[in-house]
Design an enzyme around this catalytic site. Structure first.
Site: not given
Ligand code: GLY
Length: 581
Positions: A114, A388
């Site tokens: 992340r 995403t």
């Molecule tokens: N960027 C969308 C998520 O990680 O939920």
């Protein structure tokens, strides 16, 4: 004045309810895309499947399986291909999560790559004259968090891959250098973003022809810039991205757009291997992503609650739908109350996933009515489907992969690194930049998910692997912000519990609830059960945009890959193995 404002709010709210009720009652709209030639979204194979958001990504992944690669090799190739063909959604400038199940060791590993807040970030980063300016977390340099995708792919390959690193990068590099036709979804994003892109000329130019017109569906997009970055990664690994020529170019681009990302942020970035969260549901073992994803805990929590309810009914029965939506609302309420980056805050994961807690929440559910808002979960405390992407793979040896990656919303921060063709994420918008107020996805969150230096924003990405008696059953995940969780949740219920054909499950109308707003979103407004849900107190609203779910289902004889027509990916399989016939 305050009284006036209060009255105005009530009147406006009343009007909105009346409006949505009348829209609900009078129109008959199906918001699903027209599912042309629906069978193309399913492939059945005797030796593994790759299901990605975009057809070339699936095909290149399958080619890598054909060349002797495993799910990790194919996953890296497919995700890099997505960065070329689907650049509005994911890429090297973003980050993500992967779950990998190694068939030989029977171990599931969770990889957290992340994006991370820059070291100079702080809680009031977006305050301007005492007011939070949410737009700063959305577009521009301050929206950019330290990218993790290169570290994630490097680690996935280094731990589990069998082919050479350069071999799995080459197909995406070649595609970027030689060009590929612009897909309908990418052309659509470009059209919808045309006005915004006018303010971001470097990014606009990438997708423009020589006359400066935005490219359209079928036009060939050549990405020599990105091919250059991929060639460097193929040759030198990911080090230049985090400390070297690419890193310097990224920092330069961010700082030119008033951001705070530093070379130290990039050089100190580290992938974090994590323990997956594991749950059991109706004889299935669910392996899911732990925080900073909220997906795993929310999904397992909602499934746990269902085990305490009589949820075996017909999936179109309004009584059943009411119960599953109420379970989902409990899970989303606790997402808001408790979840964030576990390296910064305490998360009571064991409690949230315990059977006792599920039973307690289930006992609060009223089969005939919704509850008061704050009866969901435990502590009082503009949507868009673009960013995403997800890849699910089960290879011919039953290695399983589920990876979801993102640059967040469409084209991320819009900050572009021209030398290397990188589109940088706007993952800072996934924090609750103003705790207590909804974030970019309308998701409520408190201090748990406030901005803090080097913290990772809470995510909804939910790559999930499901096993049955230790054998692969399902690799699944989605894009679509918070609708990822409900998309994966309902697909698991439909396929594994209701024995719905996987393609039928994916093409069915979706429903979504995330606790707040107090609205049950449905993908059509003529569903037969809607009135009965309204009678139970749900505020039902028809909505066009939903998640895109990708999956590979393993039954006894076959691997079945299904991609979501909402996004247009097509699954692919390696050539049939003649020895298996
Ligand atoms: N960027 C969308 C998520 O990680 O939920």
């Amino acid at each position: 004045m305050d009284l006036f404002r209060h009255c105005f709010t009530i009147v406006t709210f009343g009007l909105l309810i009346a409006l949505s009720a009348s829209v609900w009652a009078e129109e008959s709209v199906d918001f699903r895309p027209h599912f042309d030639q629906v069978e193309q979204y399913r492939v059945t194979s005797d030796g593994g499947v790759v299901a990605a958001d975009e057809p070339l990504a699936s095909q290149i992944g399958a080619d890598v399986l054909d060349a002797g690669g495993n799910a990790a090799d194919a996953g890296v190739a497919a995700m890099l291909t997505l960065s070329v063909t689907n650049p509005a959604s994911s890429g090297l400038g973003g980050g993500g999560f992967c779950l990998y199940r190694d068939a030989a060791t029977e171990q599931t590993t969770a990889l957290d790559f992340r994006e991370t807040a820059p070291g100079a970030a702080h809680r009031d980063l977006y305050a301007v004259d005492g007011e939070v300016d949410h737009s700063l977390a959305r577009h521009g340099g301050l929206a950019v968090a330290t990218p993790g995708e290169p570290a994630g792919l490097w680690s996935l390959h280094g731990r589990f891959g069998e082919l050479q690193w350069s071999e799995v990068i080459e197909p995406a590099r070649k595609l970027a250098a030689q060009g590929h036709p612009i897909s309908a979804p990418l052309a659509n994003h470009l059209r919808n973003m045309e006005d915004t892109l006018d303010d971001w000329p470097e990014l606009r130019q990438v997708f423009s022809d020589e006359e400066g017109q935005l490219l359209e569906e079928g036009d060939i997009l050549v990405r020599e810039d990105l091919a250059r970055a991929l060639a460097i990664l193929a040759e030198e690994g990911v080090r230049p991205f985090y400390a070297g020529e690419i890193a310097d170019a990224i920092v330069d681009a961010v700082q030119r757009h008033d951001g705070i990302l530093s070379t130290e942020d990039l050089s100190s970035y580290a992938l974090i291997p994590r323990e997956p969260v594991v749950g059991e549901f109706e004889g299935y073992e669910i392996h899911a992503m732990p925080p900073p994803s909220s997906g795993g805990i929310a999904l397992i929590q909602a499934l746990n609650i269902l085990t305490h309810l009589d949820a075996e009914a017909d999936r179109h029965d309004p009584a059943y739908l009411h119960l599953v939506v109420e379970a989902l609302k409990h899970a989303f309420a606790d997402r808001a109350h408790w979840l964030g980056d576990a390296d910064f805050i305490e998360i009571p994961t064991d409690k949230l996933l315990s059977d006792e807690y599920a039973e307690k929440l289930a006992s609060r559910i009223d089969p005939d009515s919704v509850l008061d808002t704050y009866a969901y979960g435990t502590t009082p405390p503009d949507h868009e489907m673009a960013g995403t992407a997800h890849v699910s793979i089960i290879d011919g040896h039953d290695n399983m992969l589920a990876c979801t990656t993102t640059i967040n919303t469409r084209f991320g921060s819009l900050v572009f690194v021209p030398e290397y063709g990188l589109i940088l994420n706007n993952e800072m918008a996934d924090f609750n930049v103003e705790p207590g107020e909804p974030n970019i996805f309308g998701l409520i969150g408190n201090e748990q998910n406030a901005v803090e230096a080097k913290k990772r924003p809470l995510s909804s990405m939910s790559p999930t692997l499901v096993l049955e008696n230790g054998r692969p059953a399902l690799s699944i995940g989605a894009s679509g912000g918070p609708m990822i969780i409900s998309g994966v949740f309902f697909a698991i219920l439909d396929i594994l519990i209701h024995d719905v054909d996987p393609l039928d499950a994916i093409t069915s109308h979706r429903i979504h609830h995330q606790w707040i707003p107090e609205t049950l979103f449905v993908e059509a407004d003529h569903l037969p059960f809607a009135d009965e849900l309204v009678a139970r107190g749900h505020s039902v609203e028809a909505r066009r945009i939903f998640s895109a779910v990708q999956l590979v289902f393993r039954n006894d004889d076959d691997w079945i890959g299904v991609t979501d027509p909402r996004k247009g990916g097509i699954p692919a399989a390696p050539d049939p193995d003649p020895d298996r016939q």
